[in-house]
Every structure is written in C-alpha cells, then in structure tokens.
Design an enzyme around this catalytic site. Structure first.
Site, PDB file in Angstrom:
ATOM      1  CB  SER A 146      -0.859  -0.019   1.265  1.00 54.81           C
ATOM      2  OG  SER A 146      -1.317   1.279   1.566  1.00 54.81           O
ATOM      3  CE1 TYR A 159      -4.593  -1.763   4.786  1.00 53.55           C
ATOM      4  CE2 TYR A 159      -3.526   0.325   4.285  1.00 53.55           C
ATOM      5  CZ  TYR A 159      -4.097  -0.865   3.859  1.00 53.55           C
ATOM      6  OH  TYR A 159      -4.153  -1.165   2.521  1.00 53.55           O
TER       7      TYR A 159
HETATM    8  P1  NAP Z   1     -11.749  -5.403   0.675  1.00 56.17           P
HETATM    9  O1  NAP Z   1     -12.671  -5.135  -0.451  1.00 56.17           O
HETATM   10  O2  NAP Z   1     -12.071  -4.899   2.034  1.00 56.17           O
HETATM   11  O3  NAP Z   1     -11.496  -6.982   0.713  1.00 56.17           O
HETATM   12  C1  NAP Z   1     -10.695  -7.534   1.733  1.00 56.17           C
HETATM   13  C2  NAP Z   1     -10.850  -9.028   1.717  1.00 56.17           C
HETATM   14  O4  NAP Z   1     -10.090  -9.555   2.824  1.00 56.17           O
HETATM   15  C3  NAP Z   1     -12.296  -9.487   1.898  1.00 56.17           C
HETATM   16  O5  NAP Z   1     -12.530 -10.649   1.142  1.00 56.17           O
HETATM   17  C4  NAP Z   1     -12.328  -9.780   3.394  1.00 56.17           C
HETATM   18  O6  NAP Z   1     -13.314 -10.700   3.794  1.00 56.17           O
HETATM   19  C5  NAP Z   1     -10.957 -10.412   3.578  1.00 56.17           C
HETATM   20  N1  NAP Z   1     -10.617 -10.497   4.996  1.00 56.17           N
HETATM   21  C6  NAP Z   1     -10.581  -9.483   5.883  1.00 56.17           C
HETATM   22  N2  NAP Z   1     -10.315  -9.971   7.105  1.00 56.17           N
HETATM   23  C7  NAP Z   1     -10.176 -11.311   6.983  1.00 56.17           C
HETATM   24  C8  NAP Z   1      -9.923 -12.371   7.892  1.00 56.17           C
HETATM   25  N3  NAP Z   1      -9.774 -12.143   9.215  1.00 56.17           N
HETATM   26  N4  NAP Z   1      -9.848 -13.639   7.430  1.00 56.17           N
HETATM   27  C9  NAP Z   1     -10.028 -13.891   6.116  1.00 56.17           C
HETATM   28  N5  NAP Z   1     -10.299 -12.938   5.196  1.00 56.17           N
HETATM   29  C10 NAP Z   1     -10.369 -11.661   5.640  1.00 56.17           C
HETATM   30  O7  NAP Z   1     -10.279  -4.828   0.375  1.00 56.17           O
HETATM   31  P2  NAP Z   1      -9.498  -4.573  -1.004  1.00 56.17           P
HETATM   32  O8  NAP Z   1      -9.505  -3.138  -1.237  1.00 56.17           O
HETATM   33  O9  NAP Z   1      -9.947  -5.542  -2.028  1.00 56.17           O
HETATM   34  O10 NAP Z   1      -8.004  -4.944  -0.527  1.00 56.17           O
HETATM   35  C11 NAP Z   1      -7.274  -6.042  -0.992  1.00 56.17           C
HETATM   36  C12 NAP Z   1      -5.807  -5.802  -0.696  1.00 56.17           C
HETATM   37  O11 NAP Z   1      -5.348  -4.653  -1.423  1.00 56.17           O
HETATM   38  C13 NAP Z   1      -5.504  -5.502   0.761  1.00 56.17           C
HETATM   39  O12 NAP Z   1      -4.292  -6.120   1.137  1.00 56.17           O
HETATM   40  C14 NAP Z   1      -5.348  -3.988   0.811  1.00 56.17           C
HETATM   41  O13 NAP Z   1      -4.525  -3.569   1.866  1.00 56.17           O
HETATM   42  C15 NAP Z   1      -4.701  -3.753  -0.540  1.00 56.17           C
HETATM   43  N6  NAP Z   1      -4.847  -2.388  -1.073  1.00 56.17           N
HETATM   44  C16 NAP Z   1      -6.049  -1.922  -1.458  1.00 56.17           C
HETATM   45  C17 NAP Z   1      -6.162  -0.649  -1.973  1.00 56.17           C
HETATM   46  C18 NAP Z   1      -7.469  -0.065  -2.421  1.00 56.17           C
HETATM   47  O14 NAP Z   1      -7.520   1.117  -2.796  1.00 56.17           O
HETATM   48  N7  NAP Z   1      -8.557  -0.831  -2.446  1.00 56.17           N
HETATM   49  C19 NAP Z   1      -5.014   0.176  -2.100  1.00 56.17           C
HETATM   50  C20 NAP Z   1      -3.783  -0.331  -1.686  1.00 56.17           C
HETATM   51  C21 NAP Z   1      -3.713  -1.629  -1.187  1.00 56.17           C
HETATM   52  P3  NAP Z   1     -14.869 -10.242   4.076  1.00 56.17           P
HETATM   53  O15 NAP Z   1     -15.517 -10.306   2.725  1.00 56.17           O
HETATM   54  O16 NAP Z   1     -15.346 -11.302   5.014  1.00 56.17           O
HETATM   55  O17 NAP Z   1     -14.806  -8.860   4.673  1.00 56.17           O
END
Ligand code: NAP
Length: 248
Positions: A146, A159
């Site tokens: 990130s 985070y």
């Molecule tokens: P998201 O939509 O919130 O999805 C996160 C996923 O992780 C969901 O499937 C969630 O499950 C799962 N998760 C959370 N806690 C968990 C646990 N205790 N056990 C198992 N699964 C768990 O987030 P995203 O934006 O797609 O993020 C994906 C990755 O990209 C992350 O590592 C994030 O830090 C990184 N990232 C994202 C962005 C952005 O702008 N979106 C930018 C930089 C980096 P549930 O469905 O049950 O909640």
C-alpha cells in the site's frame, strides 16, 4: 501468460480485489483456492468461478486469518495437498483497514487484529505452504502492499505499520529464497482501487473516479509470467507495472 492449470490460493477472495482475481483467473483456466472467513460469501464467489474446463478444480477454505496459528495453517496445507499435487501461487491479499485514528487513541485489541490479519497471517501461511509451492515448477508468493508502506501518515495507524512490516517480510523471504528455492516473491501495491476498504478509508471520495479491481488483473497475471521469472525487482506499484504490462 500461461495461467491455465495453475493452482492459486487467494486470501480475502470474498470481496474487492481478491474476488475479482479469483473469478478472472478461473476464466483463464486456473484452479482457484478461495480463502475467506465468511462461508456464505465464499459459496457465492465459488458459484461465479468458471468451471468450463473439465480438469479445473476449485476449493473453498474457510478460515479467519485473525486466528491463524501453526495448527490451522497445517490444516490448510493438508487440505491443499490432498486435492492438488502442487501449489503454483499464493496471493496474500486479505487485509483490514482497522481504525483511522491517532496512535494515542488506538485500541490495543484492534491494533492486534490488524497486525494479525495483515502481517502475521501472510507470514504463517507463506512459510507453512512452502513445501506445496516447491512441488510446482515456477511458484510465486505475492504480498499486497500500500502507499502507506513507504511513508507514515497520521491516522493510518496499525494498517500502515502492517504494510511497512509486510514490505520487510517480503524482502526477507525474497532474499532467503532466491538462492535456495525456485519460489519467486513479489510485493505489489495495487494503488487506489474501487473497493469497500477504499470507501471506508476515504468516504468523501467519488468511487467512480477510481480504477476497478478488474483493471488490476493484467498486473497480477504478469507475476505468473515467464518475464517475471527473470525479474530482479520484487516491489512494484500499479502505475509502473501497468505501463510495463501494456507495453509487452
Ligand atoms: P476489501 O474489499 O475490504 O477486501 C478484503 C478481503 O479480505 C475481503 O474478502 C475480506 O473478507 C478479507 N478479509 C478481511 N479480514 C479477513 C480475515 N480475518 N480472514 C479472512 N479474510 C479476511 O479490500 P481490497 O480493497 O480488495 O483490498 C485487498 C488488498 O489490497 C488488501 O491487502 C489492501 O490492503 C490492498 N490495497 C487496497 C487498496 C485499495 O484502494 N482498495 C489500495 C492499496 C492496497 P470479508 O468479505 O469477510 O470482509
């Protein structure tokens, strides 16, 4: 990029980036191992996976990564090795944002939860599944970074600290494995993407101004390409990698 017949574990495959990667990789012929904490969301994503290739086999692993330990990680290894001969990749994608607040006000239980899911779980999972990865011909471990892994910004608390830690973890794994194993390690910052995590971090932002998770698929595919096998670089950001994948 030959992704067909590869077996890929995606953590956090029930929403956002992980869900889209699971569905799109399945369309390209991969066997997808969906890891998530919510059984009904896992079933719904499983139903959207492409199964048109008769040799494709997908698997659901229900696990709360906040609680992952030595025993449960070995159960995961057992479940994978009983279904597949090898594991071609782990996409360590699951994460939570935690609370946007000052360090002074950060609740300790929340701090631990964020660090456990975002940093401790990818460490345990990657080290435990190493034997299954080593049975594959060109295996990968991908960690998810990130923008706040590079510079500490007010209110990003646990985070940001977890992503700083993950950067170190990925570098150490990459350095340890480069001379002893065929596993390639990458750490990728997908950048601002339209997901529920981004919406809770930036509630005032217009989501339609952001790229969708589908626009990341080519970048993730690149990590499984022959070209990436020769990469000396381990850390990539979306802007740089997307230019690279569109120019190749
Ligand atoms: P998201 O939509 O919130 O999805 C996160 C996923 O992780 C969901 O499937 C969630 O499950 C799962 N998760 C959370 N806690 C968990 C646990 N205790 N056990 C198992 N699964 C768990 O987030 P995203 O934006 O797609 O993020 C994906 C990755 O990209 C992350 O590592 C994030 O830090 C990184 N990232 C994202 C962005 C952005 O702008 N979106 C930018 C930089 C980096 P549930 O469905 O049950 O909640």
């Amino acid at each position: 990029m030959k992704i067909s017949n590869k077996t890929i574990l995606i953590t956090g495959a029930t929403d956002g980036i992980g869900k889209v990667l699971a569905i799109e990789f399945s369309k390209l012929g991969s066997n997808i191992i969906l890891l998530g904490r919510d059984a009904s969301k896992l079933d719904k994503v499983y139903d959207q996976l492409d199964q048109s290739n008769a040799s494709q086999k997908h698997l659901i692993l229900e696990a709360d990564l906040a609680l992952l330990n030595h025993e449960s990680a070995h159960e995961i290894l057992k479940a994978i090795t009983s279904e597949y001969n090898s594991l071609d990749g782990i996409i360590n994608n699951a994460a939570i944002l935690g609370t946007m607040t000052t360090l002074e006000d950060y609740e300790l239980s929340r701090w631990d939860e964020v660090l456990n899911i975002n940093l401790r779980a990818p460490f345990i999972l990657s080290k435990t599944l190493k034997p299954a990865l080593e049975n594959a011909s060109d295996p990968r471990i991908i960690f998810t970074s990130s923008g706040v892994a590079k510079i500490g910004r007010a209110f990003w608390g646990a985070y940001s600290v977890s992503k700083f830690g993950l950067k170190g973890l990925a570098e150490i794994f990459a350095n340890e494995l480069e001379s002893t194993s065929s596993i390639k390690v990458f750490n990728f910052d997908p950048g601002a993407t339209q997901t529920k995590m981004r919406a809770s971090a930036r509630p005032a932002e217009d989501p339609s101004s952001l790229k969708t998770p589908s626009e990341l698929v080519d970048c993730y595919l690149w990590f499984f390409s022959e070209e990436s096998s020769n990469s000396k670089k381990h850390y990539f950001e979306y802007d740089e990698l997307s230019r690279k994948v569109t120019s190749t």
